[in-house]
Design an enzyme around this catalytic site. Structure first.
Site, PDB file in Angstrom:
ATOM      1  N   ASP A  30       4.442  -4.137  12.553  1.00  9.22           N
ATOM      2  CA  ASP A  30       4.817  -4.854  13.774  1.00  9.22           C
ATOM      3  C   ASP A  30       3.760  -4.605  14.848  1.00  9.22           C
ATOM      4  O   ASP A  30       3.438  -3.450  15.135  1.00  9.22           O
ATOM      5  CB  ASP A  30       6.178  -4.339  14.256  1.00  9.22           C
ATOM      6  CG  ASP A  30       6.710  -5.056  15.473  1.00  9.22           C
ATOM      7  OD1 ASP A  30       6.030  -5.964  16.005  1.00  9.22           O
ATOM      8  OD2 ASP A  30       7.821  -4.716  15.914  1.00  9.22           O
ATOM      9  N   SER A  51      13.676  -6.244  20.314  1.00  6.57           N
ATOM     10  CA  SER A  51      12.487  -6.909  20.824  1.00  6.57           C
ATOM     11  C   SER A  51      12.585  -7.079  22.346  1.00  6.57           C
ATOM     12  O   SER A  51      12.702  -6.095  23.067  1.00  6.57           O
ATOM     13  CB  SER A  51      12.288  -8.240  20.099  1.00  6.57           C
ATOM     14  OG  SER A  51      11.008  -8.769  20.325  1.00  6.57           O
ATOM     15  N   HIS A  94       8.262  -6.974  12.290  1.00  5.88           N
ATOM     16  CA  HIS A  94       8.999  -7.244  13.527  1.00  5.88           C
ATOM     17  C   HIS A  94      10.228  -8.106  13.219  1.00  5.88           C
ATOM     18  O   HIS A  94      10.173  -9.072  12.458  1.00  5.88           O
ATOM     19  CB  HIS A  94       8.107  -7.978  14.528  1.00  5.88           C
ATOM     20  CG  HIS A  94       8.757  -8.159  15.862  1.00  5.88           C
ATOM     21  ND1 HIS A  94       8.947  -7.117  16.742  1.00  5.88           N
ATOM     22  CD2 HIS A  94       9.290  -9.254  16.457  1.00  5.88           C
ATOM     23  CE1 HIS A  94       9.551  -7.558  17.819  1.00  5.88           C
ATOM     24  NE2 HIS A  94       9.773  -8.852  17.672  1.00  5.88           N
TER      25      HIS A  94
END
Length: 311
Positions: A252, A158, A282
């Site tokens: 995501d 991320s 995600h």
């Protein structure tokens, strides 16, 4: 790009997580961090074992950075993975990604150095970038301090995936350090609000409001966000960066940005392995009870081992 349904195990995991909404205020953020650290102390009690774990500090550009070194259960020196955690540049810690780093160590046969960088909004861009690059340079030039061979990869998920990509770009443009591989796990790169993944999957794990809050804390202005060292998709060329593994998840909102960056890497001649886990969400590689997460970690670790151990 996404399956018909979210993986049942992943769905159950995120439903448990969604009981705790992300705060969108500085006061709420401080409380959330405290609760998260306490929660991680409990959750990490039975994490998988590795050869050794060493908590230490390493020098950063404005002071020492906390880091945790995971060593494989073997003798000798090891290639080193420099790991940057996710959390929108405002959350996350060594503790939130302890489980993932342990598995990466076990599966890859490499040491993992997990680094805590300065967080926004207290420290907006470029503080995290400066810390990540300094940590990578230190790792490359001080192998004896970490039982390392001097061979390194950068890995992040991320926001940490953004940092890993940026460090790879900086290393290419600044003649070092030498990075053998970059692994970007559902990275926060190339995100545009009109992308189908943003339109269709916001609210699953992270919402548009969450992303807007993170951006406001970290970038502070659109000018900063367009800086290649804030988002490497804006680089004129990435032709000199390390070979890459890019992982995205079907459900995501960051999926299309990650795919776009993988495409840029390929276009500019960078050897790239792109994998989209169509039924995942995600952050799925930190979901401990999801079988597919374990499989993905093994696949990623194999790519790292191929680049470092068998180099």
């Amino acid at each position: 790009m996404h399956a018909d349904e979210i993986d049942p195990q992943a769905k159950a995991a995120i439903e448990r997580q969604n009981r705790f909404a992300l705060p969108h205020s500085h006061r709420g953020l401080k409380l959330f961090r405290l609760v998260s650290r306490a929660t991680m102390l409990i959750q990490n009690r039975n994490n998988p074992s590795v050869g050794a774990i060493i908590d230490r500090t390493i020098p950063g550009p404005t002071g020492d950075l906390n880091a945790r070194l995971y060593l494989p259960d073997a003798d000798g020196s090891f290639p080193t993975v420099v790991f940057f955690h996710g959390g929108g540049f405002v959350l996350g810690s060594i503790g939130t990604h302890d489980w993932l780093c342990r598995h990466l160590t076990r599966e890859s046969g490499c040491a993992v150095l997990s680094v805590e960088y300065r967080l926004a909004p207290e420290h907006p861009f470029p503080a995290a970038v400066e810390d990540a690059y300094a940590a990578t340079k230190w790792t490359a030039t001080n192998p004896d301090a970490i039982n390392g061979t001097g061979d390194i990869a950068v890995v992040g998920d991320s926001a940490g995936g953004n940092l890993a990509g940026v460090v790879a770009l900086m290393a290419a443009e600044r003649n070092g350090p030498t990075i053998s591989h970059q692994t970007l796990l559902y990275p926060a790169v190339g995100i545009e609000k009109d992308q189908p993944s943003v339109q269709e999957h916001s609210g699953i794990v992270i919402s548009e409001a969450d992303m807007k809050w993170f951006d406001g804390c970290y970038y502070e202005s659109e000018i900063h966000k367009r800086n290649p060292y804030a988002d490497p998709i804006h680089a004129e060329s990435v032709s000199g960066v390390a070979p890459a593994t890019v992982v995205t998840a079907g459900f995501d909102p960051l999926r299309d940005g990650g795919k776009a960056y993988a495409g840029k890497l390929v276009h500019d001649g960078v050897p790239t392995h792109y994998e989209n886990y169509e039924e995942m969400v995600h952050g799925f590689m930190t979901l401990r009870d999801v079988d597919r997460a374990h499989e993905a970690i093994t696949d990623v670790a194999n790519d790292i081992a191929d680049a470092l151990v068998d180099d």
